[in-house]
Design an enzyme around this catalytic site. Structure first.
Site, mmCIF file in Angstrom:
data_model
loop_
_atom_site.group_PDB
_atom_site.id
_atom_site.type_symbol
_atom_site.label_atom_id
_atom_site.label_comp_id
_atom_site.label_asym_id
_atom_site.label_seq_id
_atom_site.Cartn_x
_atom_site.Cartn_y
_atom_site.Cartn_z
ATOM 1 N N ASP A 289 0.602 -1.146 -0.073
ATOM 2 C CA ASP A 289 0.000 0.028 0.023
ATOM 3 C C ASP A 289 0.777 1.156 -0.098
ATOM 4 O OD1 ASP A 289 -3.301 0.265 1.464
ATOM 5 O OD2 ASP A 289 -2.063 1.799 0.254
HETATM 6 C C1 GLC Z 1 -4.260 4.302 -0.336
HETATM 7 C C2 GLC Z 1 -5.233 3.063 0.041
HETATM 8 C C3 GLC Z 1 -5.108 1.823 -1.172
HETATM 9 C C4 GLC Z 1 -5.089 2.710 -2.573
HETATM 10 C C5 GLC Z 1 -3.741 3.051 -2.336
HETATM 11 C C6 GLC Z 1 -3.196 3.800 -3.780
HETATM 12 O O1 GLC Z 1 -3.614 4.573 0.962
HETATM 13 O O2 GLC Z 1 -5.096 2.314 1.297
HETATM 14 O O3 GLC Z 1 -6.529 1.456 -0.816
HETATM 15 O O4 GLC Z 1 -5.053 1.710 -3.200
HETATM 16 O O5 GLC Z 1 -3.688 4.057 -1.363
HETATM 17 O O6 GLC Z 1 -3.909 4.953 -4.051
#
Ligand code: GLC
Length: 721
Positions: A289
């Site tokens: 993430d």
């Molecule tokens: C965010 C979220 C995740 C998302 C990623 C990219 O913090 O937790 O669900 O896909 O970043 O945007």
């Protein structure tokens, strides 16, 4: 499943790559905002999510500001993927650098959050889950993929398969609610819709299942907070939804921000290697993430970014989303032997495999401005968004006021009835301000006269009030946990004011989560849970309110009477030794009921259904159950017939109900139908204290009905054959 030809091409390429080029493939870069200040896309998104910036300000900043996609790093082979690079022209420009100007010409893979639509925003997942309809879920995913792929996206960070039993958690909005089976089916349908059976199609998207795992069980419903649970509960209630989505063929998995019983998912080898790869045979790509690898230092599991990189890569993480830890430290970690070259080669192979499977080596330019423009927000897409919204809205109360008769004089109250962009909900992809239609827009389009209720004006004369209440899109989603689920004072005051007029009131609730709707029950004659319904919000709401569509949606998360009921509000709770009752010394609250205001599986129709003649017998495969459902009203309707079971005596205490299956029955007035369910015996299995998966002999209760509370019961004395 690995394809020999692709595996050969991977090995050929790997043998030519330098250590630096291998490390570069592990790095996903975000686009830095070059303008008033250099903010990464994540920082902007975070500022929007935590309210320091409105979405409109962010959208303006991002769309107007020049982005620095770090072309020189790309040319030097230091970038393997981008996050959030939207637009076919921009994507082709960057892809051209990767393919034509780097030493080995390895194409980029471009990821984006296509959560509930790309440009045609459909209802938030929690809303759409209330349709209990895998075909619909797959069709809206397919539409999203057509639009996103046309805009240069190759992979979506979706579906989220996080079982969410705590409405205080803002990301319940992105889930299919509190049940494992529904979240699994939702994830499976989305994977199929995004990917199709041919990832090389120009309109296919690789699916990335997230957030692995149990992110929805954050303590206190507070985002990013600890998750700590027994291995039995993890295996029975939280893991199955990810497994179903992974086994549907998802080609990527994103570990969650949270720790799992003390070990952050980003560095959790049991999760990323033992379960995901060894037990499930997953051969796709894992991607962290945003910044999650670096945040292992904050967790207190890593000394520094270098240590975090070492632990994450060795645990089974392949790609680093924007933290830079892999780019900065993996070369040295391999040179010192702290990360074996074999592990680095595995990670690079997983990434190259996905790029080959997408056809990007042979066909790197999958779209262009013309296709992109043609794909967006078409009438057919709007029609599907409207259908999804109609099927997501849950009728919670109706004392006969609905459906509205044509010609009634409408008074429209509540700011959310007029604010179209609030209808998009959280994670609204590439939504463009103005795309959504509010209730006001729909009334105007249909030339239905209405008077707007102003706070400081006397109430207009009318036949019925339409009163929009609830939360805006930025009060929902990531980093949007709430300690209180009560309606705002302004909403409660408005409801009371309208009630005092003596005229009937329809409350239309907008939210990304269950709220405490007691004041609406007290003051409104009808309540429609509209969630955040997407671009066709207003038209779909009028379709339901005027009876052009008979509502059939059913809640996939219970609605609390009081915030304090969380997190133990969920339907598949256990009995305890002192089940709640009138006697003082039983498990209950002094100041709130234990039952939800609206239970899991609940939803009204404009007709009524009668259940009768339940039966259940053991078969060689499990239990066969049947029931008769009759439409006893005067109009056609769809009923979602739900089949639950209970194992009243077991080696561990078992839930009072567990959803085993469901079936949608479309019935004409007076029509009866015999609905049958075949429940495999594995559904009754669970883990004993020693983590043995067991299926007991003995009584199994079968409960079937239109929601988890109102059911008929049949018993089976189950005997393993
Ligand atoms: C965010 C979220 C995740 C998302 C990623 C990219 O913090 O937790 O669900 O896909 O970043 O945007």
């Amino acid at each position: 499943m690995k394809h020999p030809e692709i595996e050969k091409r991977i090995q050929d390429l790997l043998s030519k790559m330098t250590l630096e080029e291998k490390v570069g493939q592990l790095h996903q870069a975000g686009g830095s905002i070059v303008g008033a200040f250099d903010l990464s896309l994540e920082e902007i998104l975070t500022m929007v999510q935590d309210g320091r910036m409105t979405e409109e300000e962010a959208h303006k900043m991002i769309s107007n500001a020049k982005r620095d996609w770090h072309e020189d790093d790309l040319r030097a082979g230091r970038i393997g993927s981008y996050l959030g690079l939207v637009g076919s022209e921009e994507m082709n420009r960057m892809q051209h650098i990767a393919v034509e100007e780097t030493r080995l010409g390895i194409p980029l893979i471009n990821g984006f959050d296509v959560i509930h639509g790309f440009r045609t925003i459909t209802p938030i997942p929690l809303a759409e889950s209330c349709a209990w309809d895998t075909d619909l879920w797959e069709r809206t995913a397919r539409m999203s993929a057509e639009e996103a792929a046309a805009a240069g996206i190759h992979m979506t960070f979706s579906p989220m398969a996080d079982v969410s039993k705590d409405p205080r958690w803002g990301r319940i909005a992105e889930s299919a609610g509190e049940d494992a089976l529904l979240n699994g089916l939702y994830g499976e349908a989305k994977v199929k819709g995004y990917q199709t059976d041919d990832l090389t199609r120009h309109d296919a998207l690789a699916a990335c299942v997230k957030h692995f795992a149990a992110y929805g069980a954050a303590e206190g419903g507070r985002d990013y907070n600890r998750v700590d649970m027994s291995p039995q509960r993890f295996e029975e209630e939280y893991l199955p939804s990810y497994e179903r989505a992974v086994k549907a063929g998802a080609r990527a998995v994103m570990p969650a921000f949270n720790d799992l019983s003390g070990v952050p998912c980003s560095v959790n080898k049991k999760l990323l290697t033992d379960i995901l790869r060894r037990r499930w045979g997953f051969d796709g790509m894992t991607i962290s993430d945003a910044n999650a690898i670096a945040e292992c230092v904050n967790h207190g599991i890593a000394e520094d970014r270098r240590d975090a990189a070492r632990q994450a890569l060795n645990a089974g993480m392949d790609m680093d989303m924007t933290s830079g830890c892999f780019l900065d430290h993996v070369k040295e970690l391999v040179e010192t032997g702290e990360v074996p070259m074999e592990r680095l080669d595995e990670a690079v192979s997983d990434i190259l495999r996905l790029k080959f499977e997408l056809g990007l080596f042979d066909d790197p330019y999958r779209s262009g401005p013309e296709q992109e423009k043609a794909a967006m927000l078409t009438p057919a897409h709007r029609a599907l968004a409207r259908e999804a919204a109609q099927r997501s809205m849950v009728l919670l109360r109706n004392d006969g006021l609905l459906p509205l008769k044509a010609g009634l004089r409408i008074a429209l109250a509540g700011k959310l009835a007029f604010e179209k962009d609030e209808m998009s909900g959280t994670w609204a992809g590439s939504y463009q301000p103005g795309d959504c239609k509010s209730i006001q827009d729909a009334l105007d389009e249909e030339h239905i006269a209405y008077r707007a209720v102003a706070e400081d004006q006397p109430l207009p004369d009318c036949d019925v009030f339409l009163c929009a209440i609830g939360e805006g899109k930025n009060e929902s989603g990531e980093a949007a946990s709430r300690a209180s689920l009560e309606l705002t004072e302004a909403d409660i005051a408005l409801l009371k004011r309208l009630k005092e007029s003596g005229k009937p009131v329809v409350a239309v609730v907008f939210a990304g989560r269950p709220l405490c709707l007691g004041p609406a029950v007290e003051n409104a004659d009808a309540i429609l849970m509209a969630w955040h319904p997407g671009v066709e919000a207003g038209p779909a709401i009028l379709d339901v309110l005027y009876g052009r569509v008979n509502p059939s949606a059913k809640l996939t998360a219970g609605f609390p009477s009081a915030s304090g009921q969380c997190p133990s509000l969920y339907y598949d709770h256990i009995r305890t030794g002192r089940p709640a009752g009138k006697f003082k010394y039983t498990s209950k609250y002094l100041d709130a009921p234990v039952e939800p205001l609206f239970p899991f599986g609940f939803g009204l129709s404009y007709t009524s259904f009668r259940y009768s003649d339940i039966s259940a017998v053991q078969t060689g495969l499990g239990i066969h159950a049947e029931i008769t459902v009759q439409n006893i009203g005067d109009r056609a309707g769809d009923e979602i017939v739900q089949c639950y079971f209970r194992d009243p005596v077991a080696r561990r205490v078992r839930p009072v109900r567990k959803l085993a299956a469901f079936e949608k029955a479309a019935l004409r007035p007076g029509e009866s139908r015999r609905i049958a369910f075949d429940i495999p015996k594995a559904a009754f299995g669970y883990y004993d204290q020693d983590m043995n998966f067991v299926i007991d002999d003995g009584l199994i209760e079968i409960h079937i009905g239109g929601n988890v509370r109102d059911t008929l019961q049949a018993n089976v004395d189950y005997r393993s054959l």
